[in-house]
Enzyme design. Structure first.
Site, PDB file in Angstrom:
ATOM      1  N   ASP A  30     -56.303 -48.671  12.868  1.00 45.14           N
ATOM      2  CA  ASP A  30     -54.978 -48.115  12.604  1.00 45.14           C
ATOM      3  C   ASP A  30     -53.934 -48.625  13.590  1.00 45.14           C
ATOM      4  OD1 ASP A  30     -53.376 -45.433  11.472  1.00 45.14           O
ATOM      5  OD2 ASP A  30     -53.007 -45.809  13.592  1.00 45.14           O
ATOM      6  N   ILE A  78     -51.685 -44.793   9.374  1.00 41.45           N
ATOM      7  CA  ILE A  78     -52.052 -45.884   8.454  1.00 41.45           C
ATOM      8  C   ILE A  78     -53.432 -45.623   7.876  1.00 41.45           C
ATOM      9  CG2 ILE A  78     -52.255 -48.362   8.185  1.00 41.45           C
ATOM     10  CD1 ILE A  78     -49.447 -47.226   8.997  1.00 41.45           C
ATOM     11  N   ASP A  79     -54.374 -45.198   8.703  1.00 43.35           N
ATOM     12  CA  ASP A  79     -55.682 -44.814   8.178  1.00 43.35           C
ATOM     13  C   ASP A  79     -55.537 -43.719   7.124  1.00 43.35           C
ATOM     14  OD1 ASP A  79     -57.302 -46.552   9.555  1.00 43.35           O
ATOM     15  OD2 ASP A  79     -57.804 -45.154  11.154  1.00 43.35           O
ATOM     16  N   HIS A  80     -54.739 -42.693   7.436  1.00 46.18           N
ATOM     17  CA  HIS A  80     -54.588 -41.578   6.504  1.00 46.18           C
ATOM     18  C   HIS A  80     -53.939 -42.035   5.201  1.00 46.18           C
ATOM     19  CE1 HIS A  80     -56.018 -38.966   9.570  1.00 46.18           C
ATOM     20  NE2 HIS A  80     -54.931 -38.959  10.298  1.00 46.18           N
TER      21      HIS A  80
END
Length: 404
Positions: free
Chosen positions: A146, A174-176
């Site tokens: 991320d 960004i991961d989420h």
């Protein structure tokens, strides 16, 4: 004898009968797998002998990831380098609709589980892989998390105060966001397969997601011809917009940059004359005099509490909100009334709460999943299950041995 009542189609969840093999770790793929569980899918989490990365550390962040994104899954422990386990995994793939993974690019291909190899096992398989920087270019095989995507997408250059170091967003955003992108892609691919019978290979780079999240910024830079840069709170071309003001007991954020909203804001603040003040008479003037604008608004709004100020502004039709801490969020009436948090259980039985999927639907489209599985908890049932079989063409029926 107990007779089970037959369920109507209105009670069925959208992904019932869909089986997903998740070969993932940490956030992006397990988070997408979690959403698919909640939508009704049977998600089998394939883990190496030592468990996925989130199991191999006792740091609070890793424990939180495990508990957040692995509820209601079934854990299968396999060593894909072992010939016997590899052969079993291939049999399992034949019963799956979707395979998800975020291993380093090339790693699963070397083990025989790249998309083309999966398609040889099941021709209409849908596979989704998440990587740091995409399938092409000099960084295609480079590891990426991320924070790397936040940095190289320009997001960090836009976050923070102008005279300070760039800042990451306060959550792995960004991961989420990638969990939602993967879920959307899976749903689209399942719909296309249902209509036309074709599988799909889907590749989601964290960098692409990070850039896409900033779409208005890219367009604004082209409109103005000026490079976008960080400026702390507030939007650079409109004011007041996303600006922070101190109320008597804490900060609030306000947006009232449209001319009619600015007039209402001035009236609600008890300073109607500011609407005609030459320093603030139009948006361009307010942007040019933002520092003085915020000082003047702070003086006008500082005598009441944050909640009282927001209520007064909202009643006047001005967008405003209290800047809350996490404790305040969980106690907020709107959050409680809308059931934003749902109950969850860890593998050892500890109770906690997590945010549910962020939409409401009637009839319900998702469920509250079961607990996080222990590593390898479902090895025996999955290995012994008669569901490990060759699927029929476009097999979409609910398979036996799926978790109810």
């Amino acid at each position: 004898m107990t007779i089970k009542k037959a369920r109507t189609t209105m009670e069925m969840l959208p992904l019932e009968g869909v089986r997903v093999l998740e070969i993932g770790q940490l956030v992006a793929i397990p988070g997408a797998g979690q959403q698919l569980v909640e939508l009704g899918a049977d998600v089998i989490k394939l883990e190496p002998p030592g468990g996925e990365a989130a199991r191999r550390t006792d740091a609070a962040y890793a424990v939180a990831i495990l508990r957040s994104y692995n509820r209601g899954k079934r854990s299968l422990r396999l060593d894909l380098k072992d010939p016997g386990d590899k052969a079993f995994a291939r049999k399992l793939v034949a019963t799956c609709d979707v395979v998800l993974h975020n291993w380093r690019p090339g790693a699963l291909e070397r083990l025989g589980f790249g998309h083309q190899q999966l398609a040889e096992i099941r021709r209409d398989i849908i596979s989704v892989s998440v990587s740091g920087f995409g399938p092409h270019g000099p960084s295609a095989t480079r590891p990426g998390l991320d924070i790397a995507a936040q940095a190289e997408s320009g997001l960090m250059s836009m976050t923070g105060e102008a005279d300070r170091h760039p800042q990451r967003v306060g959550t792995p955003v960004i991961d989420h966001a990638t969990t939602y992108v993967v879920t959307q892609a899976v749903l689209a691919a399942l719909l296309r397969r249902d209509r036309f019978g074709a599988g799909a290979e889907i590749r989601v780079p964290l960098l692409d997601v990070a850039i896409h999240l900033q779409t208005p910024n890219w367009t604004e830079q082209q409109v103005t011809g000026n490079m976008m840069s960080r400026c702390g709170n507030g939007q650079p071309s409109v004011a007041p917009a996303a600006d922070v003001i101190d109320a008597a007991d804490g900060p609030i954020v306000i947006s009232g940059y449209q001319d009619h909203a600015w007039v209402r804001l001035c009236e609600a603040a008890g300073r109607p004359e500011l609407a005609d003040d030459p320093r603030f008479a139009d948006n361009a003037s307010r942007v040019a005099n933002r520092t003085e604008l915020l000082r003047t608004l702070s003086e006008a709004l500082s005598s009441k509490s944050a909640a009282e100020t927001v209520d007064a502004l909202a009643s006047a039709g001005v967008v405003a909100a209290v800047v809350r801490t996490y404790d305040q969020v969980m106690a907020a009436e709107d959050v409680i009334a809308n059931g934003v948090f749902s109950p969850a259980r860890a593998a050892a039985g500890e109770a906690y709460v997590v945010p549910r999927l962020p939409y409401h639907a009637s009839p319900p489209l998702f469920r509250t999943p079961g607990p996080v599985p222990e590593l390898g908890e479902n090895d025996t049932e999955i290995r012994d299950c008669a569901a490990v079989r060759e699927p029929t063409a476009r097999d979409s029926v609910r398979r036996s041995c799926s978790r109810p």
